[in-house]
Design an enzyme around this catalytic site. Structure first.
Site, PDB file in Angstrom:
ATOM      1  N   CYS A 198     -49.083  -3.820  13.644  1.00  0.00           N
ATOM      2  CA  CYS A 198     -48.475  -3.622  12.318  1.00  0.00           C
ATOM      3  C   CYS A 198     -47.386  -2.552  12.373  1.00  0.00           C
ATOM      4  O   CYS A 198     -46.267  -2.759  11.901  1.00  0.00           O
ATOM      5  CB  CYS A 198     -49.538  -3.220  11.301  1.00  0.00           C
ATOM      6  SG  CYS A 198     -50.614  -4.567  10.767  1.00  0.00           S
ATOM      7  N   HIS A 221     -49.764  -2.767   3.816  1.00  0.00           N
ATOM      8  CA  HIS A 221     -51.090  -3.086   4.333  1.00  0.00           C
ATOM      9  C   HIS A 221     -51.977  -3.576   3.195  1.00  0.00           C
ATOM     10  O   HIS A 221     -51.894  -3.076   2.079  1.00  0.00           O
ATOM     11  CB  HIS A 221     -51.741  -1.854   4.977  1.00  0.00           C
ATOM     12  CG  HIS A 221     -51.529  -1.767   6.444  1.00  0.00           C
ATOM     13  ND1 HIS A 221     -50.845  -0.727   7.039  1.00  0.00           N
ATOM     14  CD2 HIS A 221     -51.911  -2.587   7.457  1.00  0.00           C
ATOM     15  CE1 HIS A 221     -50.819  -0.906   8.359  1.00  0.00           C
ATOM     16  NE2 HIS A 221     -51.454  -2.037   8.626  1.00  0.00           N
ATOM     17  N   GLU A 274     -46.519   1.258   2.731  1.00  0.00           N
ATOM     18  CA  GLU A 274     -46.314   2.219   3.815  1.00  0.00           C
ATOM     19  C   GLU A 274     -44.992   2.974   3.667  1.00  0.00           C
ATOM     20  O   GLU A 274     -43.966   2.402   3.314  1.00  0.00           O
ATOM     21  CB  GLU A 274     -46.339   1.511   5.166  1.00  0.00           C
ATOM     22  CG  GLU A 274     -47.674   0.868   5.503  1.00  0.00           C
ATOM     23  CD  GLU A 274     -48.805   1.871   5.678  1.00  0.00           C
ATOM     24  OE1 GLU A 274     -48.530   3.074   5.826  1.00  0.00           O
ATOM     25  OE2 GLU A 274     -49.973   1.434   5.653  1.00  0.00           O
ATOM     26  N   ARG A 325     -56.147   0.513  19.793  1.00  0.00           N
ATOM     27  CA  ARG A 325     -57.587   0.770  19.968  1.00  0.00           C
ATOM     28  C   ARG A 325     -58.315  -0.448  20.513  1.00  0.00           C
ATOM     29  O   ARG A 325     -59.411  -0.338  21.083  1.00  0.00           O
ATOM     30  CB  ARG A 325     -58.222   1.207  18.644  1.00  0.00           C
ATOM     31  CG  ARG A 325     -58.242   0.145  17.578  1.00  0.00           C
ATOM     32  CD  ARG A 325     -58.958   0.586  16.298  1.00  0.00           C
ATOM     33  NE  ARG A 325     -58.941  -0.455  15.292  1.00  0.00           N
ATOM     34  CZ  ARG A 325     -59.791  -1.475  15.235  1.00  0.00           C
ATOM     35  NH1 ARG A 325     -60.753  -1.582  16.147  1.00  0.00           N
ATOM     36  NH2 ARG A 325     -59.705  -2.383  14.288  1.00  0.00           N
TER      37      ARG A 325
END
Length: 209
Positions: free
Chosen positions: A144, A166, A81, A91
């Site tokens: 995360c 990730h 990342e 979500r």
């Protein structure tokens, strides 16, 4: 012996395991080639507790580098990342049932932090051993990203480099996957490259995912 802190997450969203922890736990105690030992620890997948747990680990272990990892559902490679953003926008509920929508990770904090790891050198090293890897331009807005942002926020202005990776799911999940042994080796190579590289390499592009 100096410590390189490597974290993974506990399972979430009713999954039996989290590949980020299944992989990082296998690297606990691994010695890098210059007197640095990997110490792997598991973080809770909860907005209210993950940051405090991370802060406690940093205070306790005084690591010379910190690399956090987490599951990237739907991803097929090891994703290094680039940036953490100051937004929580879940979500699904976390493991404590919290589901923050459009809230700040740190009220009044910067809009974003960049990784201080040599992200393209890490991708290059992983690819050179035949394992899929890429630079990712978004860490999402779930726990995360929150951990990534809090990690960079805690270490800004210090000499301790840090960032987030990730990882794909494991076989049998019904989505893009990576075998656990491949994932462990890819992370080991990425961590070693992070530690040994002081100036990042120039490589073309990343991807958005």
């Amino acid at each position: 012996m100096r410590t390189l802190l490597l974290t993974g997450f506990e399972p979430f969203d009713q999954a039996p395991v989290n590949p980020s922890w299944e992989a990082t736990r296998q690297l606990d105690g691994v010695l890098l080639d210059d007197g640095v030992q990997i110490v792997a620890r598991r973080l809770p997948c909860a907005f209210a507790t993950a940051g405090d747990c991370l802060a406690q680990l940093i205070a306790e272990l005084q690591p010379v580098m910190v690399i956090a990892t987490g599951l990237g559902p739907g991803r097929s490679d090891i994703s290094i990342e680039r940036v953490a953003i100051n937004v929580n926008d879940a979500r699904i509920p976390d493991n404590l049932g919290a589901q923050p929508i459009d809230t700040a990770v740190v009220v009044g904090g910067p809009a974003a932090y960049f990784s201080t790891l040599p992200i393209k050198a890490m991708v290059k090293a992983v690819r050179e051993v035949g394992i899929a890897a890429s630079v990712s331009q978004t860490a999402g807005t779930f726990v995360c990203n929150q951990v990534f942002y809090l990690l960079q926020h805690a270490l800004v202005g210090t000499e301790v480099r840090s960032g987030f990776v990730h990882v794909p799911n494991l076989p049998g999940s019904g989505e893009p996957t990576m075998a656990l042994s491949t994932l462990v080796e890819g992370l080991r190579v990425a961590v070693l490259a992070a530690w040994k590289t002081s100036v990042d390499v120039v490589e073309v592009g990343g991807r958005v995912s």
